[in-house]
Design an enzyme around this catalytic site. Structure first.
Site, mmCIF file in Angstrom:
data_model
loop_
_atom_site.group_PDB
_atom_site.id
_atom_site.type_symbol
_atom_site.label_atom_id
_atom_site.label_comp_id
_atom_site.label_asym_id
_atom_site.label_seq_id
_atom_site.Cartn_x
_atom_site.Cartn_y
_atom_site.Cartn_z
ATOM 1 N N HIS A 196 0.876 -1.167 0.000
ATOM 2 C CA HIS A 196 0.000 0.000 0.000
ATOM 3 C C HIS A 196 0.914 1.217 0.000
ATOM 4 O O HIS A 196 1.671 1.434 0.947
ATOM 5 C CB HIS A 196 -0.916 0.009 1.223
ATOM 6 C CG HIS A 196 -1.942 -1.085 1.202
ATOM 7 N ND1 HIS A 196 -2.371 -1.731 2.333
ATOM 8 C CD2 HIS A 196 -2.609 -1.655 0.162
ATOM 9 C CE1 HIS A 196 -3.277 -2.642 1.995
ATOM 10 N NE2 HIS A 196 -3.430 -2.612 0.678
ATOM 11 N N GLU A 199 1.572 3.506 2.987
ATOM 12 C CA GLU A 199 2.050 2.920 4.243
ATOM 13 C C GLU A 199 3.570 2.807 4.121
ATOM 14 O O GLU A 199 4.104 1.824 3.610
ATOM 15 C CB GLU A 199 1.366 1.573 4.473
ATOM 16 C CG GLU A 199 -0.148 1.745 4.632
ATOM 17 C CD GLU A 199 -0.922 0.437 4.669
ATOM 18 O OE1 GLU A 199 -0.282 -0.638 4.799
ATOM 19 O OE2 GLU A 199 -2.158 0.484 4.559
ATOM 20 N N HIS A 303 3.163 -3.401 6.731
ATOM 21 C CA HIS A 303 2.056 -2.465 6.497
ATOM 22 C C HIS A 303 2.079 -1.360 7.555
ATOM 23 O O HIS A 303 2.962 -1.303 8.411
ATOM 24 C CB HIS A 303 0.724 -3.210 6.552
ATOM 25 C CG HIS A 303 0.479 -4.109 5.375
ATOM 26 N ND1 HIS A 303 -0.411 -3.803 4.371
ATOM 27 C CD2 HIS A 303 1.021 -5.305 5.043
ATOM 28 C CE1 HIS A 303 -0.414 -4.766 3.466
ATOM 29 N NE2 HIS A 303 0.450 -5.698 3.858
ATOM 30 N N GLU A 407 1.851 -4.938 10.955
ATOM 31 C CA GLU A 407 1.386 -3.542 10.942
ATOM 32 C C GLU A 407 2.272 -2.773 11.926
ATOM 33 O O GLU A 407 2.263 -3.043 13.124
ATOM 34 C CB GLU A 407 -0.080 -3.458 11.361
ATOM 35 C CG GLU A 407 -1.036 -4.271 10.491
ATOM 36 C CD GLU A 407 -1.512 -3.499 9.270
ATOM 37 O OE1 GLU A 407 -1.153 -2.301 9.147
ATOM 38 O OE2 GLU A 407 -2.243 -4.078 8.449
#
Length: 577
Positions: A196, A199, A303, A407
């Site tokens: 992404h 990110e 991420h 994440e």
């Protein structure tokens, strides 16, 4: 007699001319070898998929003027030892004394005791040009990767697995004591960041991890052991087009999240649980092809937008029941139901390896009011929120590669001034996670004559997602301590079941010999993932069908309820990553 002397003189002249012609041709052949595709060549192929960075190849050639840049073409026996020696590969002798052993620092069972050195690696790093803690656009990132590859030709190799929609290379840096050559008996692992585009923290952490590993190799025994026994492939940016339109300081929202065609790359992979009708994108197609060519044992997807280690499955079997009724999907998908893999114990362990070494993630604190908190900093993906077409489920179901989604920051694109903090928080976790590839069982499958059996299908009994042997007959499986049965199958051979024990202190070595099936034996039929996980869309096991070959039928139009489902999915994705 005179005629005889004339013939002899002519023969000598022809021999000299031929020798000169050969000597002039050799450098051209070597140059051609150097321009060969590292990505596929390192797997023994004849044609490439990616592209070797010419600067890195030139640098290696200049650093080793007396030898070829391609180890496969080398005549130096020391270069050939990593692939079984000049006498050829012999799996029976691979682990004999003097063979492939965990030497130097040895296997490091004390993973919990490793801490980044504040005096060793950091002191070495200080003697080199420092990588700034700032965001690097595509041009600056490419320059850094090329410079590093030139400076450390014995530890790094730079290659491209493909290009983005807008033509930017998807660079991968190998960091290893054998950067250009697969090390037989030793695993390949990977990190994929910035799929992404907005990110951005993981993208920068990959660049700093490269610098940390190469600078620490000569001073930190643990890093030396890791690089001597592992090939680490780092893809800093899977979505370079999205990054270019993202904005520093934007913590939420979708600007830059998608590729240049507006596709979410983490919804673009084949999915076992639900047919994925989204058109394949260049970036995901490149990663799928890459994953199909290299037998990765362990992987991490980096991420942002939350602080948690999320493990498979991301999707749920229940999504099949609801796919014809979009309103049902809305309520079913967000019922927070876990979707557990047959290797749930291993995936939880891998997620905890990362989170417990992260001083903030391990506390499981919510990023902000209204967002979930995660016990010990881990979650099952589907329990958090289900998604179709995710990368980690694809890696696991299609190729047996255990991937965890990491994440790393509550803010998707935080100010660059916070990057030093993120690096310090993640440095030990990034290293220790990769070392988990050396846990469990590994070995070779061979025939009665000691020849490797390629593409043998293996499965741990009771864990119904399988894996394959490489062209050298190698296999790996991450397992926690315990007693297991390994089922081994190959076309033309009698199947075998082998008992094994896994201990904490070191990986278990298991070599399996297969015996040919006779004409009247019930020959083994290659099982599919569908056989083992039940009915439904059946991605075939590994080599039966390429994941890309599946054709998708258009989904039925769900009208307004379909629009509600789609909008709700996008809303949740933009909030949580």
């Amino acid at each position: 007699m005179a005629a005889m002397r004339s013939l002899t003189t002519l023969a000598l002249a022809l021999a000299v001319a031929l020798a000169l012609a050969v000597s002039e041709a050799v450098p051209q052949d070597k140059a051609a070898d150097s321009a060969d595709d590292l990505y596929y060549r390192q797997q023994g192929g004849q044609q490439g998929l990616g592209q070797v960075d010419d600067v890195a190849v030139d640098a290696e050639a200049s650093a080793n003027p007396s030898g070829p840049s391609d180890p496969l073409a080398a005549s130096d026996p020391s270069l050939l030892r990593s692939v079984g020696g000049a006498g050829g590969y012999n799996p029976n002798s691979a682990y004999q004394p003097g063979g492939f052993q965990y030497q130097a620092a040895g296997y490091q069972p004390g993973l919990g005791t490793y801490q980044a050195s504040a005096t060793g690696a950091d002191a070495v790093a200080a003697s080199h040009d420092q990588l700034d803690f700032k965001y690097h656009n595509y041009e600056k990132m490419t320059k850094y990767l090329r410079t590093t590859s030139s400076r450390y030709p014995n530890l790094t190799a730079l290659y491209s697995i493909g290009k983005s929609v807008q033509g930017r290379d998807l660079w991968v840096m190998v960091v290893s004591a054998s950067p250009y050559e697969h090390m037989i008996g030793k695993p390949d692992v990977k990190y994929v960041a910035n799929m992404h585009g907005n990110e951005a923290v993981g993208r920068e952490l990959m660049l700093h991890l490269i610098q940390y590993l190469v600078n620490s190799y000569s001073t930190d025994p643990y890093i030396k052991w890791l690089l001597d026994n592992t090939r680490i492939h780092l893809l800093p940016s899977m979505n370079p087009d999205g990054f270019e339109v993202s904005r520093e300081g934007q913590c939420d929202g979708g600007q830059g999240r998608y590729n240049a065609r507006g596709f979410d790359l983490n919804r673009n992979f084949p999915d076992y649980f639900k047919q994925n009708n989204k058109r394949g994108q260049p970036e995901t197609d490149a990663v799928k092809e890459w994953t199909s060519k290299i037998q990765f044992v362990l992987s991490g997807g980096l991420h942002g937008g939350a602080l948690v280690a999320s493990y498979p499955f991301d999707n749920t079997p229940n999504s099949r029941m609801c796919r014809s009724t979009p309103l049902c999907s809305v309520f079913q998908n967000y019922a927070s139901t876990p979707s557990l893999t047959p290797d749930d114990d291993v995936f939880k362990h891998l997620a905890l390896t990362y989170s417990t070494n992260h001083p903030v993630m391990s506390r499981g604190v919510a990023c902000k009011a209204g967002t979930p908190a995660f016990n010990r900093g881990i979650t099952n993906g589907a329990e958090w929120y289900p998604l179709t077409g995710g990368m980690q489920d694809f890696n696991y179901v299609w190729y047996g590669c255990m991937e965890v989604t990491l994440e790393l920051s509550c803010c998707k694109f935080p100010p660059a001034s916070e990057l030093p903090k993120f690096w310090e928080e993640n440095r030990v976790s990034l290293v220790k996670f990769l070392a988990e590839a050396h846990r469990g069982v590994h070995g070779f499958v061979m025939d009665e004559n000691g020849n490797p059996v390629e593409k043998a299908a293996l499965k741990v009994k009771g864990r119904d997602v399988g894996f394959q042997t490489t062209k050298y007959g190698e296999f790996w499986r991450i397992l926690l301590p315990g007693v297991y049965k390994l089922e081994v199958y190959a076309e033309g051979y009698l199947p075998r079941e082998v008992d094994l024990m896994v201990v904490e202190q070191h990986p278990t070595l298991l070599n399996v010999t297969l015996h040919p099936a006779k004409r009247n034996d019930n020959l083994y039929r290659h099982p599919t993932v569908g056989d083992r996980l039940g009915p439904g869309p059946s991605p075939s096991y590994h080599n039966q069908h390429s994941p890309q070959s599946h054709t998708s039928k258009p989904a039925s139009d769900g009208g307004i309820f379909s629009s509600i489902t789609s909008g709700f999915n996008n809303f949740v994705s933009n909030i949580f990553g």
